[in-house]
Design a protein around this motif. Structure first.
Motif, PDB file in Angstrom:
ATOM      1  N   GLY A   1      32.229  15.029  37.886  1.00  0.00           N
ATOM      2  CA  GLY A   1      31.542  14.225  37.429  1.00  0.00           C
ATOM      3  C   GLY A   1      30.435  13.963  38.304  1.00  0.00           C
ATOM      4  O   GLY A   1      30.000  14.812  38.906  1.00  0.00           O
ATOM      5  N   ARG A   2      29.904  12.677  38.174  1.00  0.00           N
ATOM      6  CA  ARG A   2      28.567  12.395  38.851  1.00  0.00           C
ATOM      7  C   ARG A   2      28.922  11.227  39.660  1.00  0.00           C
ATOM      8  O   ARG A   2      29.803  10.272  39.474  1.00  0.00           O
ATOM      9  N   PRO A   3      27.930  10.761  40.499  1.00  0.00           N
ATOM     10  CA  PRO A   3      28.068   9.784  41.544  1.00  0.00           C
ATOM     11  C   PRO A   3      28.174   8.356  40.817  1.00  0.00           C
ATOM     12  O   PRO A   3      27.354   8.172  39.731  1.00  0.00           O
ATOM     13  N   HIS A   4      28.968   7.469  41.283  1.00  0.00           N
ATOM     14  CA  HIS A   4      28.683   6.281  40.416  1.00  0.00           C
ATOM     15  C   HIS A   4      27.466   5.582  41.031  1.00  0.00           C
ATOM     16  O   HIS A   4      26.933   5.862  41.953  1.00  0.00           O
ATOM     17  N   LEU A   5      27.194   4.391  40.317  1.00  0.00           N
ATOM     18  CA  LEU A   5      26.056   3.775  40.525  1.00  0.00           C
ATOM     19  C   LEU A   5      26.164   2.983  41.955  1.00  0.00           C
ATOM     20  O   LEU A   5      27.207   2.422  42.312  1.00  0.00           O
ATOM     21  N   GLY A   6      25.214   3.152  42.877  1.00  0.00           N
ATOM     22  CA  GLY A   6      25.413   2.753  44.381  1.00  0.00           C
ATOM     23  C   GLY A   6      25.626   3.878  45.020  1.00  0.00           C
ATOM     24  O   GLY A   6      25.642   3.473  46.301  1.00  0.00           O
ATOM     25  N   VAL A   7      26.038   4.863  44.580  1.00  0.00           N
ATOM     26  CA  VAL A   7      26.480   6.057  45.341  1.00  0.00           C
ATOM     27  C   VAL A   7      25.554   7.111  45.577  1.00  0.00           C
ATOM     28  O   VAL A   7      25.092   7.569  44.535  1.00  0.00           O
TER      29      VAL A   7
END
Length: 369
Positions: A194-200
C-alpha cells in the motif's frame, strides 16, 4: 517488594500533562538480532491513536467493539493500539498464549468484526481442522501486518471468509507506516503493502542516504510524529536507527511504483549473493507460496564452494503424502523469476520454527541447515 512503597491512607498525586513523558517500552521482534526496547511517549501514542485506531484507514465503523491482541503488550501492535481502543470504548482481549483455536473461539464468542494478526496467525487459523465449524459471520474484514503476507494467503482469506483483506507495513521503531485501504483495488494488497498513511513520509534510500526513484530497490525509511524516541538506555543504537532528518531506517528493502505503492523485497540481512547476483528471499517466497502443494515455505541461503551462496527452500507441504519436488517448484516459478533466484535444494519439514512473536524463525532454520 512493594510493602515498603505503601503509605497507609496515601493518595497518589495526579501527574501533570506531559506528552514527552515515556509511557511504554515496545520490544522489537528479534528475528534478525537481540530484541531492543523502543521507547514511546505520550506524543507518539496520541498520533497513533488519532490515525490508526480512529477509522482513518477507511475501516468499517464498528471494528472497535471487541478485538484480540495476538501478541503480548510488550510488542508494537497491542501496546500502541491499546490507547485508541480504550478511547473508542472498545475491549481488547488478551491470551496467556495465542493459539489458532483460541483465536477462532474468541472471534466467535465475542462476535469480533475483524480478524487481525500477523500472517502466520492468519494462516494457522485458516488451516485449523475445526475452522469450518465456527460461526464467523460476524467478521467484516481482515487486517494483516507484522510480516509479509503472500498473495496466496490473502486470496485464501478473501475466499474462505468472504470479506476484504487489508495489509499493513511498519516496523517497531516507526510506530506506524503504510497499508492498503478497504476501498483500494483488490490487487493492491496482492501486489504491494500500500501507500503511506496521512502524516507519514515514505522514502527509499541508497546506502549513503540518497533518495531513489520509483523502481529502484533501496532501504525503506519512515518518518512521522509516531517514530520512537530511541532505544532504552542505548544511545549508540538509537543514533544508528535514524537518518539525520529523523527518518527511521527500517532495515527492510523495497521499491516504490509509479502509483506510490510500496513493494517489499526483504530484509537487508536476509539478502544473499549467488554467483555475484543479489537474491531477495521474499521475492522467491511470494511466487512459490502460490503453488498448491505449499502450506508454508521459507528460503534461506547456505554456503556453496562454487556459487558462494545458494538458496534452500524449506517447505511444509499441503499434503505430506504428496509433497512437491524441487523440479516442480523450479518449473512453477521459472516464468516469473530469473533462474539464478530459484532454490537449489529442497528440505521438507512437518512445521517451521517460530519466534515468540509467531514469526518464522529464519535464524533457527539457518542453524539447522
Amino acid at each position: 517488594m512493594l510493602a515498603g512503597l505503601r503509605v497507609l491512607g496515601g493518595v497518589v498525586a495526579p501527574l501533570a500533562e506531559d506528552l514527552d513523558r515515556p509511557i511504554c517500552i515496545v520490544f522489537t521482534s528479534g528475528t534478525t538480532g537481540t530484541p531492543k526496547g523502543a521507547v514511546f511517549c505520550g506524543r507518539q501514542l496520541q498520533f497513533i491513536c488519532q490515525v490508526d485506531t480512529q477509522h482513518k484507514w477507511n475501516s468499517p465503523q464498528d471494528l472497535g467493539l471487541h478485538s484480540s491482541a495476538g501478541t503480548s503488550l510488550t510488542h508494537l501492535g497491542p501496546m500502541t493500539k491499546l490507547l485508541g481502543n480504550l478511547h473508542s470504548g472498545g475491549t481488547s482481549h488478551l491470551m496467556k498464549k495465542w493459539t489458532a483455536l483460541g483465536g477462532l473461539e474468541a472471534v466467535e464468542q465475542f462476535r469480533m468484526p475483524v480478524i487481525a494478526g500477523i500472517p502466520t496467525q492468519l494462516a494457522l487459523m485458516l488451516h485449523h481442522d475445526s475452522f469450518d465449524q465456527f460461526d464467523l459471520s460476524c467478521v467484516q474484514a481482515v487486517i494483516v501486518g507484522g510480516g509479509p503476507a503472500t498473495p496466496a494467503l490473502i486470496t485464501e482469506a478473501r475466499e474462505r471468509l468472504g470479506v476484504p483483506v487489508a495489509v499493513r507495513y511498519s516496523c517497531t521503531e516507526a510506530g506506524i507506516g503504510v497499508g492498503t485501504s478497504f476501498q483500494d483495488p483488490p490487487e493492491d494488497a496482492l501486489e504491494s503493502v500500500g501507500r503511506p498513511h496521512l502524516g507519514v513520509e515514505l522514502t527509499i534510500r541508497s546506502e549513503t542516504g540518497e533518495l531513489l526513484a520509483p523502481g529502484k530497490i533501496g532501504e525503506i525509511t519512515l518518518k512521522s510524529p509516531a517514530v520512537m524516541s530511541g532505544y532504552y538506555k542505548d544511545p549508540a543504537a538509537s543514533s544508528a536507527a535514524f537518518w539525520p532528518d529523523g527518518a527511521v531506517r527500517t532495515g527492510d528493502l523495497g521499491h516504490l511504483d509509479t502509483a506510490g505503492r510500496l513493494h517489499l523485497v526483504g530484509r537487508s540481512k536476509e539478502m544473499y549473493i549467488r554467483g555475484g547476483n543479489n537474491v531477495y528471499p521474499m521475492e522467491v517466497e511470494s511466487v512459490l507460496s502460490q503453488h498448491g502443494g505449499v502450506a508454508q515455505l521459507v528460503i534461506v541461503p547456505r554456503p556453496d564452494p562454487t556459487m558462494g551462496e545458494v538458496g534452500v527452500a524449506v517447505l511444509v507441504p499441503s499434503d505430506p503424502l504428496n509433497p512437491p519436488t524441487l523440479e516442480e517448484l523450479r518449473g512453477f516459478a521459472a516464468e516469473q523469476i530469473a533462474p539464478f533466484k530459484l532454490p537449489s535444494e529442497l528440505v521438507l519439514r512437518d512445521s517451521l520454527p517460530l519466534t515468540p512473536m509467531e514469526k518464522i524463525d529464519r535464524n533457527a532454520i539457518r542453524e539447522e541447515l
